[in-house]
Design a protein around this motif. Structure first.
Motif, PDB file in Angstrom:
ATOM      1  N   UNK A  49       0.817  -1.214   0.000  1.00  7.96           N
ATOM      2  CA  UNK A  49       0.000   0.000   0.000  1.00  7.96           C
ATOM      3  C   UNK A  49       0.853   1.267   0.000  1.00  7.96           C
ATOM      4  N   UNK A  50       2.056   1.199   0.570  1.00 12.68           N
ATOM      5  CA  UNK A  50       2.895   2.393   0.688  1.00 12.68           C
ATOM      6  C   UNK A  50       3.575   2.784  -0.623  1.00 12.68           C
ATOM      7  N   UNK A  51       3.675   1.850  -1.573  1.00 13.51           N
ATOM      8  CA  UNK A  51       4.445   2.105  -2.792  1.00 13.51           C
ATOM      9  C   UNK A  51       3.587   2.802  -3.848  1.00 13.51           C
ATOM     10  N   UNK A  52       3.854   4.065  -4.041  1.00  8.41           N
ATOM     11  CA  UNK A  52       3.070   4.813  -5.027  1.00  8.41           C
ATOM     12  C   UNK A  52       3.476   4.475  -6.459  1.00  8.41           C
ATOM     13  N   UNK A  53       4.538   3.696  -6.626  1.00  2.00           N
ATOM     14  CA  UNK A  53       4.982   3.266  -7.950  1.00  2.00           C
ATOM     15  C   UNK A  53       4.503   1.856  -8.283  1.00  2.00           C
ATOM     16  N   UNK A  54       3.766   1.263  -7.358  1.00  2.00           N
ATOM     17  CA  UNK A  54       3.217  -0.091  -7.511  1.00  2.00           C
ATOM     18  C   UNK A  54       4.310  -1.111  -7.831  1.00  2.00           C
ATOM     19  N   UNK A  55       5.461  -0.927  -7.184  1.00  2.00           N
ATOM     20  CA  UNK A  55       6.594  -1.829  -7.401  1.00  2.00           C
ATOM     21  C   UNK A  55       6.547  -3.034  -6.462  1.00  2.00           C
ATOM     22  N   UNK A  57       4.267  -6.071  -4.755  1.00  2.00           N
ATOM     23  CA  UNK A  57       3.029  -6.810  -4.947  1.00  2.00           C
ATOM     24  C   UNK A  57       2.918  -7.926  -3.909  1.00  2.00           C
ATOM     25  N   UNK A  58       1.783  -7.965  -3.246  1.00  2.00           N
ATOM     26  CA  UNK A  58       1.466  -9.062  -2.332  1.00  2.00           C
ATOM     27  C   UNK A  58       0.239  -9.797  -2.834  1.00  2.00           C
ATOM     28  N   UNK A  59      -0.761  -9.064  -3.259  1.00  2.00           N
ATOM     29  CA  UNK A  59      -1.962  -9.667  -3.814  1.00  2.00           C
ATOM     30  C   UNK A  59      -3.075  -9.804  -2.797  1.00  2.00           C
ATOM     31  N   UNK A  60      -4.124 -10.516  -3.185  1.00  2.00           N
ATOM     32  CA  UNK A  60      -5.314 -10.664  -2.335  1.00  2.00           C
ATOM     33  C   UNK A  60      -5.025 -11.424  -1.049  1.00  2.00           C
ATOM     34  N   UNK A  61      -4.187 -12.440  -1.127  1.00  2.00           N
ATOM     35  CA  UNK A  61      -3.822 -13.196   0.068  1.00  2.00           C
ATOM     36  C   UNK A  61      -2.697 -12.440   0.772  1.00  2.00           C
ATOM     37  N   UNK A  62      -3.038 -11.710   1.836  1.00  2.00           N
ATOM     38  CA  UNK A  62      -2.031 -10.861   2.489  1.00  2.00           C
ATOM     39  C   UNK A  62      -0.988 -11.661   3.262  1.00  2.00           C
ATOM     40  N   UNK A  63      -1.056 -12.974   3.198  1.00  2.00           N
ATOM     41  CA  UNK A  63       0.000 -13.807   3.786  1.00  2.00           C
ATOM     42  C   UNK A  63       1.097 -14.124   2.777  1.00  2.00           C
ATOM     43  N   UNK A  64       0.929 -13.678   1.521  1.00  2.00           N
ATOM     44  CA  UNK A  64       1.989 -13.852   0.531  1.00  2.00           C
ATOM     45  C   UNK A  64       3.193 -13.008   0.934  1.00  2.00           C
ATOM     46  N   UNK A  65       4.373 -13.453   0.573  1.00  2.00           N
ATOM     47  CA  UNK A  65       5.552 -12.623   0.798  1.00  2.00           C
ATOM     48  C   UNK A  65       5.609 -11.550  -0.289  1.00  2.00           C
ATOM     49  N   UNK A  66       6.133 -10.384   0.029  1.00  2.00           N
ATOM     50  CA  UNK A  66       6.171  -9.305  -0.961  1.00  2.00           C
ATOM     51  C   UNK A  66       7.104  -9.634  -2.121  1.00  2.00           C
ATOM     52  N   UNK A  67       6.679  -9.274  -3.303  1.00  2.00           N
ATOM     53  CA  UNK A  67       7.503  -9.383  -4.513  1.00  2.00           C
ATOM     54  C   UNK A  67       7.754  -7.970  -5.007  1.00  2.00           C
ATOM     55  N   UNK A  68       9.001  -7.646  -5.251  1.00  2.00           N
ATOM     56  CA  UNK A  68       9.347  -6.308  -5.728  1.00  2.00           C
ATOM     57  C   UNK A  68       9.708  -6.375  -7.203  1.00  2.00           C
ATOM     58  N   UNK A  69       9.080  -5.515  -7.977  1.00  2.00           N
ATOM     59  CA  UNK A  69       9.451  -5.341  -9.373  1.00  2.00           C
ATOM     60  C   UNK A  69      10.618  -4.352  -9.350  1.00  2.00           C
ATOM     61  N   UNK A  71      12.576  -3.242 -11.540  1.00  2.00           N
ATOM     62  CA  UNK A  71      12.622  -2.236 -12.605  1.00  2.00           C
ATOM     63  C   UNK A  71      11.654  -1.093 -12.346  1.00  2.00           C
ATOM     64  N   UNK A  72      10.559  -1.355 -11.644  1.00  2.00           N
ATOM     65  CA  UNK A  72       9.581  -0.311 -11.320  1.00  2.00           C
ATOM     66  C   UNK A  72       9.976   0.467 -10.063  1.00  2.00           C
ATOM     67  N   UNK A  73      10.795  -0.129  -9.218  1.00  2.00           N
ATOM     68  CA  UNK A  73      11.198   0.510  -7.955  1.00  2.00           C
ATOM     69  C   UNK A  73      12.174   1.646  -8.229  1.00  2.00           C
ATOM     70  N   UNK A  74      11.903   2.795  -7.588  1.00  2.00           N
ATOM     71  CA  UNK A  74      12.797   3.949  -7.715  1.00  2.00           C
ATOM     72  C   UNK A  74      13.646   4.151  -6.463  1.00  2.00           C
ATOM     73  N   UNK A  75      13.471   3.282  -5.473  1.00  2.00           N
ATOM     74  CA  UNK A  75      14.279   3.375  -4.259  1.00  2.00           C
ATOM     75  C   UNK A  75      13.925   4.544  -3.364  1.00  2.00           C
TER      76      UNK A  75
END
Length: 166
Positions: A49-55, A57-69, A71-75
């Motif tokens: 929710x905090x990433x305004x760049x949508x980099x 992703x956890x998905x509907x199941x909030x027990x998933x581990x986060x996946x970072x794109x 290339x989309x992440x600006x740090x």
């Protein structure tokens, strides 16, 4: 699962790479990028929710581990303070040819100041090198958890995850 993780409870860069949870050297040399060292499947999703760049992703199941794109992440680091598990870091190997930076949450009361030389520690808490505090970021959103931006020798960026208190 990594033998060291199972026996000691310590993540390694190699283990994170094996899970595609660590950016490539090429990506880190292009600029700052977040790394979520969150391998437990627990119900949590504020980083997404905090990433305004949508980099992130956890998905509907909030027990998933986060996946970072990567290339989309600006740090930008907004995910660092959103993570209640203190498991997100921003790495930057584009800082200079010999030094990089590691940004991490720091919840201890201290008189730390920008410019201070400190002992940098790895994931197990072992001192691995000296680092210089480049920035201390305190925002209202961070709920009183400062983010420390630490300059370290570039060869230690993958491993430094905090500092040793004096």
């Amino acid at each position: 699962m990594s033998g060291e993780l199972l026996s000691k409870g310590i993540l390694t860069t190699e283990y994170l790479q094996s899970l595609s949870m660590f950016p490539s050297e090429e990506r880190m040399k292009r600029g700052p990028v977040a790394v979520a060292e969150c391998t437990e499947k627990i119900p949590c999703n504020p980083c997404e929710a905090s990433c305004r760049f949508q980099a992130i992703y956890i998905g509907e199941n909030i027990s998933n581990t986060p996946k970072i794109n990567f290339d989309a992440c600006v740090g930008c680091g907004s995910c660092i303070t959103a993570c209640s598990g203190l498991a997100i870091f921003v790495l930057d190997k584009s800082y200079s040819d010999t030094y990089g930076t590691v940004s991490f949450p720091f919840e201890y009361l201290t008189e730390l100041q920008e410019g201070d030389m400190v002992d940098a520690v790895d994931r197990s808490g072992q001192v691995v090198c000296k680092g210089t505090v480049k920035k201390i970021i305190i925002t209202k959103r961070s709920d009183r958890t400062p983010v420390i931006k630490l300059e370290v020798p570039i060869d230690w960026v993958n491993d430094v995850r905090g500092i040793k208190l004096r």
